[in-house]
Design a protein around this motif. Structure first.
Motif, PDB file in Angstrom:
ATOM      1  N   ASN A 168       0.797  -1.134  -0.013  1.00 30.05           N
ATOM      2  CA  ASN A 168       0.072   0.078   0.029  1.00 30.05           C
ATOM      3  C   ASN A 168       0.762   1.306   0.086  1.00 30.05           C
ATOM      4  N   ALA A 169       2.168   1.243   0.052  1.00 25.78           N
ATOM      5  CA  ALA A 169       2.909   2.260   0.170  1.00 25.78           C
ATOM      6  C   ALA A 169       2.804   3.360  -0.931  1.00 25.78           C
ATOM      7  N   GLU A 170       2.762   2.796  -2.117  1.00 24.49           N
ATOM      8  CA  GLU A 170       2.882   3.753  -3.439  1.00 24.49           C
ATOM      9  C   GLU A 170       1.371   4.388  -3.406  1.00 24.49           C
ATOM     10  N   ALA A 171       0.251   3.933  -3.085  1.00 23.46           N
ATOM     11  CA  ALA A 171      -1.077   4.350  -2.928  1.00 23.46           C
ATOM     12  C   ALA A 171      -1.213   5.528  -1.816  1.00 23.46           C
ATOM     13  N   ARG A 172      -0.492   5.260  -0.796  1.00 28.18           N
ATOM     14  CA  ARG A 172      -0.779   6.133   0.287  1.00 28.18           C
ATOM     15  C   ARG A 172       0.310   7.214   0.407  1.00 28.18           C
ATOM     16  N   GLY A 173       1.269   7.035  -0.412  1.00 29.17           N
ATOM     17  CA  GLY A 173       2.322   7.810  -0.263  1.00 29.17           C
ATOM     18  C   GLY A 173       3.600   7.524   0.866  1.00 29.17           C
ATOM     19  N   ARG A 174       4.643   7.928   0.754  1.00 32.07           N
ATOM     20  CA  ARG A 174       5.616   7.778   1.648  1.00 32.07           C
ATOM     21  C   ARG A 174       5.283   8.435   2.885  1.00 32.07           C
ATOM     22  N   LEU A 175       5.460   7.752   4.114  1.00 25.69           N
ATOM     23  CA  LEU A 175       5.164   8.514   5.489  1.00 25.69           C
ATOM     24  C   LEU A 175       6.290   8.695   5.739  1.00 25.69           C
ATOM     25  N   ASP A 176       6.847  10.227   6.479  1.00 24.26           N
ATOM     26  CA  ASP A 176       7.951  10.589   6.729  1.00 24.26           C
ATOM     27  C   ASP A 176       8.129  10.171   8.287  1.00 24.26           C
ATOM     28  N   LEU A 177       8.617   8.975   8.621  1.00 21.55           N
ATOM     29  CA  LEU A 177       8.444   8.503   9.990  1.00 21.55           C
ATOM     30  C   LEU A 177       9.899   7.565  10.050  1.00 21.55           C
ATOM     31  N   ASP A 178      10.568   7.693  10.728  1.00 20.64           N
ATOM     32  CA  ASP A 178      11.871   6.790  10.958  1.00 20.64           C
ATOM     33  C   ASP A 178      11.980   6.504  12.614  1.00 20.64           C
ATOM     34  N   ARG A 179      11.396   5.498  12.866  1.00 22.45           N
ATOM     35  CA  ARG A 179      11.468   4.980  14.355  1.00 22.45           C
ATOM     36  C   ARG A 179      11.616   3.768  14.620  1.00 22.45           C
ATOM     37  N   THR A 180      12.221   3.171  15.800  1.00 16.31           N
ATOM     38  CA  THR A 180      12.269   2.075  16.215  1.00 16.31           C
ATOM     39  C   THR A 180      10.824   1.499  16.913  1.00 16.31           C
ATOM     40  N   LEU A 181      10.443   0.264  16.794  1.00 22.92           N
ATOM     41  CA  LEU A 181       9.124  -0.333  17.143  1.00 22.92           C
ATOM     42  C   LEU A 181       9.482  -1.401  18.038  1.00 22.92           C
ATOM     43  N   ALA A 182       9.075  -1.624  19.302  1.00 19.89           N
ATOM     44  CA  ALA A 182       9.017  -2.747  19.917  1.00 19.89           C
ATOM     45  C   ALA A 182       7.662  -3.293  20.221  1.00 19.89           C
ATOM     46  N   CYS A 183       7.330  -4.567  19.904  1.00 14.10           N
ATOM     47  CA  CYS A 183       5.892  -5.056  19.788  1.00 14.10           C
ATOM     48  C   CYS A 183       6.178  -5.949  21.020  1.00 14.10           C
ATOM     49  N   ARG A 184       5.343  -5.842  22.210  1.00 10.38           N
ATOM     50  CA  ARG A 184       5.554  -6.590  23.428  1.00 10.38           C
ATOM     51  C   ARG A 184       4.140  -7.568  23.496  1.00 10.38           C
ATOM     52  N   VAL A 185       4.188  -8.827  23.440  1.00 13.98           N
ATOM     53  CA  VAL A 185       3.169  -9.597  23.405  1.00 13.98           C
ATOM     54  C   VAL A 185       3.195 -10.186  24.962  1.00 13.98           C
ATOM     55  N   THR A 186       2.062  -9.605  25.775  1.00 12.97           N
ATOM     56  CA  THR A 186       1.999  -9.910  27.176  1.00 12.97           C
ATOM     57  C   THR A 186       1.434 -11.202  27.539  1.00 12.97           C
ATOM     58  N   ASP A 187       0.647 -11.856  26.851  1.00 13.42           N
ATOM     59  CA  ASP A 187       0.276 -13.119  27.421  1.00 13.42           C
ATOM     60  C   ASP A 187       1.126 -14.216  26.910  1.00 13.42           C
ATOM     61  N   LEU A 188       2.097 -14.120  26.008  1.00 14.46           N
ATOM     62  CA  LEU A 188       3.291 -15.104  25.554  1.00 14.46           C
ATOM     63  C   LEU A 188       4.642 -14.668  26.318  1.00 14.46           C
ATOM     64  N   ASP A 189       4.679 -13.499  26.810  1.00 21.00           N
ATOM     65  CA  ASP A 189       5.841 -13.229  27.287  1.00 21.00           C
ATOM     66  C   ASP A 189       7.099 -12.968  26.624  1.00 21.00           C
ATOM     67  N   THR A 190       6.790 -12.511  25.440  1.00 22.57           N
ATOM     68  CA  THR A 190       7.866 -12.572  24.484  1.00 22.57           C
ATOM     69  C   THR A 190       7.371 -11.085  23.720  1.00 22.57           C
ATOM     70  N   ALA A 191       8.549 -10.857  23.017  1.00 21.38           N
ATOM     71  CA  ALA A 191       8.620  -9.376  22.310  1.00 21.38           C
ATOM     72  C   ALA A 191       9.243  -9.546  20.856  1.00 21.38           C
ATOM     73  N   PHE A 192       8.944  -8.555  19.967  1.00 21.37           N
ATOM     74  CA  PHE A 192       9.695  -8.436  18.681  1.00 21.37           C
ATOM     75  C   PHE A 192       9.858  -7.150  18.680  1.00 21.37           C
ATOM     76  N   HIS A 193      10.999  -6.685  17.746  1.00 20.26           N
ATOM     77  CA  HIS A 193      11.307  -5.382  17.412  1.00 20.26           C
ATOM     78  C   HIS A 193      11.567  -5.015  15.896  1.00 20.26           C
ATOM     79  N   ALA A 194      11.401  -3.910  15.384  1.00 19.04           N
ATOM     80  CA  ALA A 194      11.582  -3.592  14.121  1.00 19.04           C
ATOM     81  C   ALA A 194      11.809  -2.426  13.851  1.00 19.04           C
ATOM     82  N   ARG A 195      11.995  -1.577  12.661  1.00 19.20           N
ATOM     83  CA  ARG A 195      12.016  -0.436  12.439  1.00 19.20           C
ATOM     84  C   ARG A 195      10.932   0.066  11.526  1.00 19.20           C
ATOM     85  N   ILE A 196      10.193   1.249  11.832  1.00 21.36           N
ATOM     86  CA  ILE A 196       9.167   1.690  10.798  1.00 21.36           C
ATOM     87  C   ILE A 196      10.184   2.977   9.919  1.00 21.36           C
ATOM     88  N   SER A 197      10.109   2.964   8.782  1.00 18.22           N
ATOM     89  CA  SER A 197      10.985   3.600   7.932  1.00 18.22           C
ATOM     90  C   SER A 197      10.097   3.944   6.424  1.00 18.22           C
TER      91      SER A 197
END
Length: 111
Positions: free
Chosen positions: A21-50
């Motif tokens: 969907n990036a082309e239809a929506r246009g580029r979002l001016d945001l460059d941040r690190t993301l942590a996704c914490r899954v509470t009931d599984l006691d796990t987490a993931f991380h990524a970057r929004i760019s």
């Protein structure tokens, strides 16, 4: 109950959806690190929004992430699949997003 693998796959599905969907929506001016914490599984993931894309998804938490998404596994999957409205989920505290207010406004464009 969702599994760690299902949550990981949901994040990869979100990354693919954002890329498609990036082309239809246009580029979002945001460059941040993301942590996704899954509470009931006691796990987490991380990524970057760019540039409106979710990249570099990996296992493990990033305590210094600029944006943190905190949810149970089932809620995370429902949110990514569009079965759970993000505004209602945040208002009912099913999902918590920790970010500065300006980043939250930009993130709304992604969802």
């Amino acid at each position: 109950m969702a599994t760690v693998d299902e949550c990981r796959q949901a994040l990869h599905d979100l990354a693919a959806k954002l890329a498609a969907n990036a082309e239809a929506r246009g580029r979002l001016d945001l460059d941040r690190t993301l942590a996704c914490r899954v509470t009931d599984l006691d796990t987490a993931f991380h990524a970057r929004i760019s540039g409106g894309l979710l990249v570099d998804i990996a296992d493990g938490d990033d305590p210094k992430a600029k944006i943190a998404l905190i949810a149970g596994g089932d809620d995370l999957i429902a949110l990514i699949q569009g079965k759970l409205d993000v505004t209602r989920a945040i208002a009912s505290r099913q999902v918590t997003v920790k970010a500065n207010p300006f980043d939250l406004l930009k993130l709304r464009k992604l969802l």
